[in-house]
Scaffold this motif. Structure first.
Motif, PDB file in Angstrom:
ATOM      1  N   GLU A  56       0.828  -1.211   0.000  1.00 22.60           N
ATOM      2  CA  GLU A  56       0.000   0.000   0.000  1.00 22.60           C
ATOM      3  C   GLU A  56       0.862   1.260   0.000  1.00 22.60           C
ATOM      4  N   ALA A  57       1.945   1.242   0.762  1.00 24.18           N
ATOM      5  CA  ALA A  57       2.839   2.397   0.803  1.00 24.18           C
ATOM      6  C   ALA A  57       3.454   2.658  -0.566  1.00 24.18           C
TER       7      ALA A  57
ATOM      8  N   GLU B  53      -8.521  -0.867 -12.011  1.00 22.33           N
ATOM      9  CA  GLU B  53      -9.774  -0.336 -12.547  1.00 22.33           C
ATOM     10  C   GLU B  53      -9.955   1.088 -12.061  1.00 22.33           C
ATOM     11  N   ALA B  54     -10.328   1.963 -12.974  1.00 19.50           N
ATOM     12  CA  ALA B  54     -10.657   3.342 -12.614  1.00 19.50           C
ATOM     13  C   ALA B  54     -12.087   3.581 -13.047  1.00 19.50           C
ATOM     14  N   SER B  55     -12.915   4.000 -12.112  1.00 17.94           N
ATOM     15  CA  SER B  55     -14.308   4.275 -12.399  1.00 17.94           C
ATOM     16  C   SER B  55     -14.682   5.578 -11.710  1.00 17.94           C
ATOM     17  N   ASP B  56     -15.092   6.554 -12.501  1.00 22.62           N
ATOM     18  CA  ASP B  56     -15.359   7.895 -11.997  1.00 22.62           C
ATOM     19  C   ASP B  56     -14.123   8.383 -11.238  1.00 22.62           C
ATOM     20  N   ALA B  57     -14.247   8.672  -9.957  1.00 23.97           N
ATOM     21  CA  ALA B  57     -13.112   9.189  -9.183  1.00 23.97           C
ATOM     22  C   ALA B  57     -12.564   8.139  -8.230  1.00 23.97           C
ATOM     23  N   VAL B  58     -12.784   6.852  -8.539  1.00 26.74           N
ATOM     24  CA  VAL B  58     -12.326   5.775  -7.675  1.00 26.74           C
ATOM     25  C   VAL B  58     -11.324   4.906  -8.437  1.00 26.74           C
ATOM     26  N   LEU B  59     -10.195   4.666  -7.809  1.00 26.87           N
ATOM     27  CA  LEU B  59      -9.165   3.808  -8.388  1.00 26.87           C
ATOM     28  C   LEU B  59      -9.071   2.548  -7.550  1.00 26.87           C
ATOM     29  N   SER B  60      -9.180   1.397  -8.196  1.00 25.47           N
ATOM     30  CA  SER B  60      -9.099   0.108  -7.515  1.00 25.47           C
ATOM     31  C   SER B  60      -7.914  -0.666  -8.076  1.00 25.47           C
ATOM     32  N   VAL B  61      -7.071  -1.155  -7.183  1.00 27.21           N
ATOM     33  CA  VAL B  61      -5.908  -1.940  -7.577  1.00 27.21           C
ATOM     34  C   VAL B  61      -5.953  -3.259  -6.811  1.00 27.21           C
ATOM     35  N   LYS B  62      -5.907  -4.365  -7.543  1.00 32.91           N
ATOM     36  CA  LYS B  62      -5.874  -5.694  -6.930  1.00 32.91           C
ATOM     37  C   LYS B  62      -4.523  -6.311  -7.270  1.00 32.91           C
ATOM     38  N   VAL B  63      -3.781  -6.701  -6.239  1.00 36.93           N
ATOM     39  CA  VAL B  63      -2.451  -7.277  -6.412  1.00 36.93           C
ATOM     40  C   VAL B  63      -2.466  -8.704  -5.884  1.00 36.93           C
ATOM     41  N   ALA B  64      -2.104  -9.649  -6.742  1.00 34.63           N
ATOM     42  CA  ALA B  64      -1.906 -11.035  -6.320  1.00 34.63           C
ATOM     43  C   ALA B  64      -0.401 -11.235  -6.211  1.00 34.63           C
ATOM     44  N   TYR B  65       0.040 -11.715  -5.067  1.00 29.07           N
ATOM     45  CA  TYR B  65       1.471 -11.838  -4.807  1.00 29.07           C
ATOM     46  C   TYR B  65       1.730 -12.988  -3.842  1.00 29.07           C
TER      47      TYR B  65
ATOM     48  N   VAL C 261       4.776 -14.026  -0.815  1.00 29.77           N
ATOM     49  CA  VAL C 261       5.961 -13.614  -0.073  1.00 29.77           C
ATOM     50  C   VAL C 261       7.103 -14.524  -0.505  1.00 29.77           C
ATOM     51  N   ILE C 262       8.282 -13.935  -0.704  1.00 33.57           N
ATOM     52  CA  ILE C 262       9.448 -14.709  -1.111  1.00 33.57           C
ATOM     53  C   ILE C 262       9.640 -15.884  -0.152  1.00 33.57           C
ATOM     54  N   GLY C 263       9.860 -17.059  -0.715  1.00 32.28           N
ATOM     55  CA  GLY C 263      10.040 -18.263   0.092  1.00 32.28           C
ATOM     56  C   GLY C 263       8.746 -19.018   0.338  1.00 32.28           C
ATOM     57  N   SER C 264       7.629 -18.493  -0.165  1.00 34.60           N
ATOM     58  CA  SER C 264       6.332 -19.130   0.012  1.00 34.60           C
ATOM     59  C   SER C 264       5.633 -19.208  -1.338  1.00 34.60           C
ATOM     60  N   ASP C 265       4.900 -20.287  -1.559  1.00 36.04           N
ATOM     61  CA  ASP C 265       4.117 -20.409  -2.787  1.00 36.04           C
ATOM     62  C   ASP C 265       2.672 -19.990  -2.579  1.00 36.04           C
ATOM     63  N   GLN C 266       2.323 -19.612  -1.355  1.00 42.42           N
ATOM     64  CA  GLN C 266       0.945 -19.226  -1.048  1.00 42.42           C
ATOM     65  C   GLN C 266       0.659 -17.851  -1.639  1.00 42.42           C
ATOM     66  N   VAL C 267      -0.350 -17.777  -2.495  1.00 42.46           N
ATOM     67  CA  VAL C 267      -0.706 -16.521  -3.149  1.00 42.46           C
ATOM     68  C   VAL C 267      -1.656 -15.730  -2.252  1.00 42.46           C
ATOM     69  N   GLN C 268      -1.316 -14.479  -2.039  1.00 35.77           N
ATOM     70  CA  GLN C 268      -2.145 -13.543  -1.282  1.00 35.77           C
ATOM     71  C   GLN C 268      -2.775 -12.574  -2.283  1.00 35.77           C
ATOM     72  N   ILE C 269      -3.945 -12.100  -1.985  1.00 36.19           N
ATOM     73  CA  ILE C 269      -4.593 -11.088  -2.821  1.00 36.19           C
ATOM     74  C   ILE C 269      -4.932  -9.904  -1.947  1.00 36.19           C
ATOM     75  N   ALA C 270      -4.491  -8.737  -2.379  1.00 39.39           N
ATOM     76  CA  ALA C 270      -4.749  -7.507  -1.631  1.00 39.39           C
ATOM     77  C   ALA C 270      -5.481  -6.534  -2.541  1.00 39.39           C
ATOM     78  N   ASP C 271      -6.582  -5.974  -2.041  1.00 30.21           N
ATOM     79  CA  ASP C 271      -7.356  -4.954  -2.768  1.00 30.21           C
ATOM     80  C   ASP C 271      -7.119  -3.606  -2.128  1.00 30.21           C
ATOM     81  N   PHE C 272      -6.895  -2.612  -2.980  1.00 25.26           N
ATOM     82  CA  PHE C 272      -6.684  -1.247  -2.509  1.00 25.26           C
ATOM     83  C   PHE C 272      -7.611  -0.340  -3.294  1.00 25.26           C
ATOM     84  N   VAL C 273      -8.292   0.565  -2.601  1.00 25.09           N
ATOM     85  CA  VAL C 273      -9.206   1.491  -3.248  1.00 25.09           C
ATOM     86  C   VAL C 273      -8.906   2.874  -2.757  1.00 25.09           C
TER      87      VAL C 273
END
Length: 120
Positions: free
Chosen positions: A29-30, A89-101, A103-115
């Motif tokens: 997020e930062a 996705e950008a809709s009107d004045a809202v920006l949505s970012v979805k990141v699938a990632y 952590v190094i050393g792990s195969d577990q996929v995390q999904i983070a949504d930011f608006v």
């Protein structure tokens, strides 16, 4: 030790900590919502993606934004995460970012949504 962001104290009066999952999400997020030049000692840090909220929507802008996010995350968090997918996705004045990632050393996929955006 993974410090909580923003910096604060816990119920014991000590520096608050986060678990690794939440700490990495805070780092992402930062990077996403810090504009280059915003941090005094790290003027190149950030992606500036929040400035795109009011840009006219187009497939070209969406593609460029995805590349911008991918580059910033790889540059600043490449030692922490492997980026699997990015959706913007950008809709009107809202920006949505979805990141699938993962952590190094792990195969577990995390999904983070930011608006960001949307007004008062």
């Amino acid at each position: 030790m993974n410090l909580a962001s923003p910096y604060r104290f816990d119920h014991r009066g000590r520096t608050a900590e986060r678990d690794l999952e939440r700490y990495v999400r805070d780092l992402i997020e930062a990077v996403l919502f810090t504009a280059p030049g915003e941090r005094v000692m790290r003027p190149d840090f950030g992606s500036g993606v929040a400035q795109l909220v009011f840009a006219p929507n187009s497939p070209e802008l969406a593609g460029a934004t995805q590349m911008l996010v991918q580059g910033a995350l790889n540059q600043f968090l490449g030692d922490w995460i492997t980026v699997r997918d990015i959706r913007v996705e950008a809709s009107d004045a809202v920006l949505s970012v979805k990141v699938a990632y993962s952590v190094i050393g792990s195969d577990q996929v995390q999904i983070a949504d930011f608006v960001r955006g949307g007004g008062p």
